[in-house]
Motif scaffolding. Structure first.
Motif, PDB file in Angstrom:
ATOM      1  N   SER A  39      -5.422  -0.721  -0.391  1.00 36.98           N
ATOM      2  CA  SER A  39      -4.560  -1.831  -0.788  1.00 36.98           C
ATOM      3  C   SER A  39      -5.142  -2.585  -1.978  1.00 36.98           C
ATOM      4  O   SER A  39      -4.416  -2.952  -2.915  1.00 36.98           O
ATOM      5  N   GLY A  60      -4.515  -0.705  -5.027  1.00 31.94           N
ATOM      6  CA  GLY A  60      -3.119  -0.865  -5.422  1.00 31.94           C
ATOM      7  C   GLY A  60      -2.838  -2.205  -6.069  1.00 31.94           C
ATOM      8  O   GLY A  60      -2.031  -2.303  -6.998  1.00 31.94           O
ATOM      9  N   PHE A 110      -0.410   2.272  -7.534  1.00 36.33           N
ATOM     10  CA  PHE A 110       0.560   1.710  -6.597  1.00 36.33           C
ATOM     11  C   PHE A 110       1.882   2.474  -6.671  1.00 36.33           C
ATOM     12  O   PHE A 110       2.443   2.867  -5.644  1.00 36.33           O
ATOM     13  N   LYS A 144       3.415   4.708  -3.365  1.00 33.76           N
ATOM     14  CA  LYS A 144       4.353   3.963  -2.515  1.00 33.76           C
ATOM     15  C   LYS A 144       5.474   4.888  -2.030  1.00 33.76           C
ATOM     16  O   LYS A 144       5.713   5.964  -2.592  1.00 33.76           O
ATOM     17  N   SER A 146       0.933   8.036   2.435  1.00 33.81           N
ATOM     18  CA  SER A 146       0.118   7.165   1.575  1.00 33.81           C
ATOM     19  C   SER A 146       0.656   5.740   1.501  1.00 33.81           C
ATOM     20  O   SER A 146      -0.121   4.786   1.366  1.00 33.81           O
ATOM     21  N   SER A 147       1.967   5.570   1.613  1.00 36.21           N
ATOM     22  CA  SER A 147       2.547   4.221   1.530  1.00 36.21           C
ATOM     23  C   SER A 147       2.069   3.321   2.655  1.00 36.21           C
ATOM     24  O   SER A 147       2.095   2.089   2.531  1.00 36.21           O
ATOM     25  N   LEU A 191      -0.801   0.995   1.524  1.00 42.07           N
ATOM     26  CA  LEU A 191      -0.564   0.028   0.453  1.00 42.07           C
ATOM     27  C   LEU A 191       0.119  -1.216   1.008  1.00 42.07           C
ATOM     28  O   LEU A 191       0.859  -1.142   1.993  1.00 42.07           O
ATOM     29  N   HIS A 192      -0.126  -2.356   0.356  1.00 40.38           N
ATOM     30  CA  HIS A 192       0.515  -3.601   0.763  1.00 40.38           C
ATOM     31  C   HIS A 192       0.911  -4.416  -0.463  1.00 40.38           C
ATOM     32  O   HIS A 192       0.381  -4.210  -1.558  1.00 40.38           O
ATOM     33  N   ILE A 213       6.405  -0.186   1.277  1.00 38.64           N
ATOM     34  CA  ILE A 213       4.957  -0.038   1.448  1.00 38.64           C
ATOM     35  C   ILE A 213       4.567  -0.748   2.737  1.00 38.64           C
ATOM     36  O   ILE A 213       5.337  -1.537   3.292  1.00 38.64           O
TER      37      ILE A 213
END
Length: 211
Positions: free
Chosen positions: A16, A19, A26, A30, A46-47, A50-51, A108
């Motif tokens: 994160s 990203g 990112f 996403k 993979s998403s 992420l945040h 995400i």
């Protein structure tokens, strides 16, 4: 030895943060309907690492950390990994199914995976007491309300929350936990029946094309 949950939290934080500081990274990892449709299925996975911002990251990881001790007390590491990543994948697949005709739809977050962990924990300990917006309630009541709100959000689309991933992840946590510990079907049949009501409602609505 650190519990596996700490490694998941650490990996999610690192990805994160990458990203946050690398827009191309990112965008590459996403969830995006068009990208998945044309071969980039890795985004389904993979998403989940992420945040959008620090609050989004903290909320998901804090929720995961809060409920994970129940799973650690009941399951081996491999089963926790199965529930976490299985719920993550099912949440992404639900998003793809419900938004497959929206080529620009993106998402995400670890919400699907975390929803699966929450539902697994509630299934293992349905009478766990939770404090939701300062209102105490049993875990199984929270489970039903959570899914009901997710259906409402999926139908109304009144906010930017990925309700579809929440619902898919929660369903994943429920089903995978029962596959791992089928004896729960006999130990907690009433709780399982109550928690299944929103799932049945969703599928009826899909069948009738109401959502």
């Amino acid at each position: 030895m650190f519990p596996i949950t700490y490694f998941i939290i650490g990996a999610t934080i690192l990805v994160s943060l990458k990203g946050f500081n690398d827009p191309s990274f990112f965008e590459k990892f996403k969830f995006n309907v068009s990208a998945v449709k044309y071969g980039q299925q890795y985004r389904l996975f993979s998403s989940g690492f992420l945040h959008a911002d620090f609050f989004h990251l903290f909320f998901n990881m804090f929720s995961f950390w809060s409920f994970s001790p129940i799973l650690l007390a009941n399951f081996e590491t491999r089963n926790i990994l199965l529930i976490y990543f299985g719920s993550m994948m099912l949440g992404s697949l639900f998003m793809y199914y419900f938004h497959k005709n929206e080529p620009y739809y993106s998402a995400i977050g670890a919400s699907g995976a975390v929803s699966g962990i929450i539902y697994s924990a509630v299934l293992l300990e349905p009478n766990i007491r939770l404090l939701v917006f300062f209102i105490p309630m049993p875990g199984y009541v929270f489970a039903v309300l959570y899914l009901a709100y997710s259906i409402f959000g999926m139908k109304g689309r009144f906010d930017n929350i990925g309700h579809t991933a929440h619902f898919g992840g929660a369903l994943g946590g429920l089903v995978l936990t029962l596959l791992i510990k089928p004896e729960l079907l006999y130990q907690n049949p009433l709780f399982i029946a109550v928690m299944s009501i929103p799932i049945i409602v969703l599928f009826v609505m899909v069948k009738l094309k109401k959502i």
